[in-house]
Motif scaffolding. Sequence first.
Motif, PDB file in Angstrom:
ATOM      1  N   VAL A  19      29.292  46.749  51.986  1.00 43.23           N
ATOM      2  CA  VAL A  19      30.419  46.812  51.038  1.00 43.23           C
ATOM      3  C   VAL A  19      30.128  45.950  49.801  1.00 43.23           C
ATOM      4  O   VAL A  19      30.534  46.297  48.688  1.00 43.23           O
ATOM      5  N   ASN A  20      29.367  44.852  49.986  1.00 44.37           N
ATOM      6  CA  ASN A  20      28.967  44.058  48.811  1.00 44.37           C
ATOM      7  C   ASN A  20      28.077  44.891  47.892  1.00 44.37           C
ATOM      8  O   ASN A  20      28.184  44.821  46.666  1.00 44.37           O
ATOM      9  N   LYS A  21      27.188  45.677  48.500  1.00 47.63           N
ATOM     10  CA  LYS A  21      26.286  46.526  47.716  1.00 47.63           C
ATOM     11  C   LYS A  21      27.111  47.546  46.908  1.00 47.63           C
ATOM     12  O   LYS A  21      26.891  47.736  45.716  1.00 47.63           O
ATOM     13  N   LEU A  22      28.096  48.177  47.567  1.00 38.15           N
ATOM     14  CA  LEU A  22      28.925  49.169  46.852  1.00 38.15           C
ATOM     15  C   LEU A  22      29.729  48.508  45.729  1.00 38.15           C
ATOM     16  O   LEU A  22      29.929  49.097  44.667  1.00 38.15           O
ATOM     17  N   ALA A  23      30.156  47.266  45.984  1.00 39.73           N
ATOM     18  CA  ALA A  23      30.957  46.563  44.964  1.00 39.73           C
ATOM     19  C   ALA A  23      30.136  46.297  43.704  1.00 39.73           C
ATOM     20  O   ALA A  23      30.686  46.229  42.602  1.00 39.73           O
ATOM     21  N   GLU A  24      28.796  46.145  43.866  1.00 34.80           N
ATOM     22  CA  GLU A  24      27.937  45.878  42.700  1.00 34.80           C
ATOM     23  C   GLU A  24      28.053  46.973  41.635  1.00 34.80           C
ATOM     24  O   GLU A  24      27.779  46.749  40.477  1.00 34.80           O
ATOM     25  N   PHE A  25      28.446  48.187  42.034  1.00 36.57           N
ATOM     26  CA  PHE A  25      28.530  49.283  41.058  1.00 36.57           C
ATOM     27  C   PHE A  25      29.786  49.196  40.191  1.00 36.57           C
ATOM     28  O   PHE A  25      29.948  49.976  39.254  1.00 36.57           O
ATOM     29  N   GLN A  26      30.701  48.250  40.532  1.00 36.90           N
ATOM     30  CA  GLN A  26      31.890  47.978  39.686  1.00 36.90           C
ATOM     31  C   GLN A  26      32.658  49.254  39.345  1.00 36.90           C
ATOM     32  O   GLN A  26      33.090  49.425  38.213  1.00 36.90           O
ATOM     33  N   GLY A  27      32.762  50.172  40.315  1.00 36.91           N
ATOM     34  CA  GLY A  27      33.549  51.387  40.081  1.00 36.91           C
ATOM     35  C   GLY A  27      32.821  52.481  39.323  1.00 36.91           C
ATOM     36  O   GLY A  27      33.382  53.552  39.091  1.00 36.91           O
ATOM     37  N   ARG A  74      38.367  47.581  51.366  1.00 36.88           N
ATOM     38  CA  ARG A  74      37.794  46.973  50.152  1.00 36.88           C
ATOM     39  C   ARG A  74      37.894  47.872  48.912  1.00 36.88           C
ATOM     40  O   ARG A  74      37.961  47.381  47.795  1.00 36.88           O
ATOM     41  N   PHE A  75      37.890  49.210  49.108  1.00 31.93           N
ATOM     42  CA  PHE A  75      37.831  50.112  47.953  1.00 31.93           C
ATOM     43  C   PHE A  75      38.869  51.223  48.004  1.00 31.93           C
ATOM     44  O   PHE A  75      39.325  51.618  49.077  1.00 31.93           O
ATOM     45  N   GLU A  76      39.130  51.752  46.802  1.00 31.26           N
ATOM     46  CA  GLU A  76      39.782  53.058  46.713  1.00 31.26           C
ATOM     47  C   GLU A  76      38.686  54.015  46.235  1.00 31.26           C
ATOM     48  O   GLU A  76      38.008  53.744  45.233  1.00 31.26           O
ATOM     49  N   PHE A  77      38.467  55.103  46.964  1.00 28.24           N
ATOM     50  CA  PHE A  77      37.410  56.038  46.581  1.00 28.24           C
ATOM     51  C   PHE A  77      38.009  57.126  45.705  1.00 28.24           C
ATOM     52  O   PHE A  77      39.019  57.748  46.068  1.00 28.24           O
ATOM     53  N   VAL A  78      37.387  57.312  44.534  1.00 28.39           N
ATOM     54  CA  VAL A  78      37.951  58.231  43.550  1.00 28.39           C
ATOM     55  C   VAL A  78      36.863  59.184  43.072  1.00 28.39           C
ATOM     56  O   VAL A  78      35.721  58.772  42.832  1.00 28.39           O
ATOM     57  N   SER A  79      37.234  60.450  42.926  1.00 21.13           N
ATOM     58  CA  SER A  79      36.273  61.411  42.385  1.00 21.13           C
ATOM     59  C   SER A  79      36.177  61.205  40.882  1.00 21.13           C
ATOM     60  O   SER A  79      37.205  61.054  40.202  1.00 21.13           O
ATOM     61  N   PRO A  80      34.943  61.185  40.300  1.00 24.13           N
ATOM     62  CA  PRO A  80      34.834  61.002  38.843  1.00 24.13           C
ATOM     63  C   PRO A  80      35.522  62.124  38.075  1.00 24.13           C
ATOM     64  O   PRO A  80      35.919  61.937  36.946  1.00 24.13           O
ATOM     65  N   ASP A  81      35.666  63.290  38.707  1.00 23.86           N
ATOM     66  CA  ASP A  81      36.334  64.402  38.031  1.00 23.86           C
ATOM     67  C   ASP A  81      37.338  65.027  39.025  1.00 23.86           C
ATOM     68  O   ASP A  81      37.043  66.024  39.687  1.00 23.86           O
ATOM     69  N   PRO A  82      38.546  64.398  39.142  1.00 19.45           N
ATOM     70  CA  PRO A  82      39.489  64.825  40.187  1.00 19.45           C
ATOM     71  C   PRO A  82      39.849  66.304  40.117  1.00 19.45           C
ATOM     72  O   PRO A  82      40.169  66.922  41.147  1.00 19.45           O
ATOM     73  N   ALA A  83      39.779  66.893  38.917  1.00 21.21           N
ATOM     74  CA  ALA A  83      40.130  68.326  38.814  1.00 21.21           C
ATOM     75  C   ALA A  83      39.063  69.200  39.469  1.00 21.21           C
ATOM     76  O   ALA A  83      39.328  70.337  39.861  1.00 21.21           O
ATOM     77  N   ASN A  84      37.842  68.666  39.588  1.00 20.85           N
ATOM     78  CA  ASN A  84      36.754  69.411  40.238  1.00 20.85           C
ATOM     79  C   ASN A  84      36.137  68.578  41.359  1.00 20.85           C
ATOM     80  O   ASN A  84      35.061  67.987  41.191  1.00 20.85           O
ATOM     81  N   SER A 134      33.491  57.094  42.650  1.00 18.88           N
ATOM     82  CA  SER A 134      33.690  55.726  42.181  1.00 18.88           C
ATOM     83  C   SER A 134      34.302  54.907  43.300  1.00 18.88           C
ATOM     84  O   SER A 134      35.282  55.342  43.932  1.00 18.88           O
ATOM     85  N   CYS A 135      33.715  53.731  43.559  1.00 18.58           N
ATOM     86  CA  CYS A 135      34.280  52.822  44.568  1.00 18.58           C
ATOM     87  C   CYS A 135      35.088  51.782  43.788  1.00 18.58           C
ATOM     88  O   CYS A 135      34.546  50.769  43.324  1.00 18.58           O
ATOM     89  N   VAL A 136      36.366  52.059  43.608  1.00 22.11           N
ATOM     90  CA  VAL A 136      37.221  51.171  42.802  1.00 22.11           C
ATOM     91  C   VAL A 136      37.648  49.994  43.680  1.00 22.11           C
ATOM     92  O   VAL A 136      38.199  50.187  44.774  1.00 22.11           O
ATOM     93  N   ILE A 137      37.381  48.779  43.172  1.00 17.50           N
ATOM     94  CA  ILE A 137      37.581  47.591  44.010  1.00 17.50           C
ATOM     95  C   ILE A 137      39.066  47.260  44.179  1.00 17.50           C
ATOM     96  O   ILE A 137      39.801  47.132  43.203  1.00 17.50           O
ATOM     97  N   ARG A 138      39.511  47.155  45.461  1.00 18.26           N
ATOM     98  CA  ARG A 138      40.879  46.705  45.751  1.00 18.26           C
ATOM     99  C   ARG A 138      40.833  45.222  46.071  1.00 18.26           C
ATOM    100  O   ARG A 138      41.823  44.515  46.001  1.00 18.26           O
ATOM    101  N   LEU A 139      39.663  44.770  46.518  1.00 17.91           N
ATOM    102  CA  LEU A 139      39.511  43.398  46.988  1.00 17.91           C
ATOM    103  C   LEU A 139      38.143  42.920  46.533  1.00 17.91           C
ATOM    104  O   LEU A 139      37.132  43.562  46.832  1.00 17.91           O
ATOM    105  N   GLN A 140      38.084  41.808  45.765  1.00 20.27           N
ATOM    106  CA  GLN A 140      36.797  41.337  45.227  1.00 20.27           C
ATOM    107  C   GLN A 140      35.860  40.903  46.332  1.00 20.27           C
ATOM    108  O   GLN A 140      34.731  41.328  46.411  1.00 20.27           O
ATOM    109  N   LYS A 141      36.358  40.044  47.233  1.00 19.81           N
ATOM    110  CA  LYS A 141      35.488  39.436  48.231  1.00 19.81           C
ATOM    111  C   LYS A 141      36.347  39.003  49.407  1.00 19.81           C
ATOM    112  O   LYS A 141      37.496  38.615  49.213  1.00 19.81           O
ATOM    113  N   TYR A 142      35.802  39.032  50.646  1.00 21.63           N
ATOM    114  CA  TYR A 142      36.580  38.533  51.788  1.00 21.63           C
ATOM    115  C   TYR A 142      36.655  37.014  51.751  1.00 21.63           C
ATOM    116  O   TYR A 142      35.658  36.353  51.453  1.00 21.63           O
TER     117      TYR A 142
END
Length: 367
Positions: A18-26, A326-336, A356-364
């Motif tokens: 999850v730390n690795k995914l957080a590095e992408f900053q959404g 830790r994240f909210e997962f979002v499609s970059p193009d929700p319409a598609n 996109s892994c949108v951060i809900r929580l920075q760190k445990y």
Amino acid sequence: MGTNTLAERIREEVNCYVNKLAEFQGKPVDIQHFTHVSVSNVICSIIIGRRFSHEDPRYQSAAESLTNIAKNAKGAAAINFLPFLQHLPGDFFKARVIEKNTVNVKNMLVEIVSEIESKESTDSDDENIGNYIFSYRRRQNEKMKSGKKTFLDDANLIKTIIDLFAAGTETVATTIVWCVLYILCNPGVQVKIHEELDRELGREKLPTMADQERLPYLAAVIKETQRLASIVPFSVMHKTREDVTIGNYGIPQGTTVIPDLDSVLHDPKIWGNDAEKFNPERFLRDDGSVLQREEFIPFSIGSRICVGEALAKMELFLFLSSMFQRFEFVSPDPANPPSLEPNIGFTAVPSPFRLSCVIRLQKYKHS
Ligand code: HEM
């Protein structure tokens, strides 16, 4: 290895993941590769007692080979039925691709086993307990000292390690990726997962196995993912050891049997007319508790049921609960939203997609 030790090893890996995914900053990312590396690191820590970095080139090459084997396994299965096909020119059934990749994985493992063993001779036994190679060697020595015939030799050590990697990596990683993909296509489900996690666990602590029974909705989401994705649609081939009769059918000894798990997991007579839809509620009772269904057989059934079932369930829970916490997962193009069309090899794998892994929580605060 005890269940607690195993769960702790998985949690350590989940934390790195999850730390690795957080590095992408959404920013949009394809999580398939990172998920494979992390899940195979769980098997690594069981077999050799340590994990690899996501960037380790030797490890990346082995992970890629395992993916290639799984992707091409279906074509090569034809050769099991008609062995003469292997002599045709070219590589239509991908048998040579599989062979090349298997040799790559095997060479890497032989190298690692010899590195580990030369290091182990300097470590105390206590440090090696819980390491598969060490336990295998100990049992092999006991058998040899007692003069009993044993199959525990060097060749079988490597073969069993390959089996554990091949069967234990692709399956769990693919299920995690399918779950996230279904969520992207069903955003209302993610809202319910987040509500349950926030209500029951909060956001401060990495989930443990003790939290599992407080999250029935997530449990239903995981079951529904396994049912609908049906990642091992034709299980593993078997051969009858004797003549058998099933209903009105006689199956002679020595017949190759392919169990069609998919036909059970997607049967509208069992699951209803919405069998092809993602609907976690089908695994929940009216009071919100989890419904166990005997037709839920992603790990197959009988005496050859998947040996890794308990480990897989633990991994799915610990990875997915932490990911959604830790994240909210979002499609970059929700319409598609991304395609749900699988690529079928040995396993049914989602087509590549980004999210996109949108951060809900920075760190445990506490892991
Ligand atoms: C979501 C994850 C998984 C699924 C859906 C799954 C599914 C299956 C299925 C359907 C089989 C065939 C059973 C049969 O022959 O009837 C199987 C076999 C096997 N699985 Fe899994 N598996 C998963 C995870 C794992 C893990 C984590 C491991 C090990 C660490 C593992 C190790 C094995 C092995 C070694 C076999 C062969 C057993 C034998 O030859 O009898 N699996 N699995």
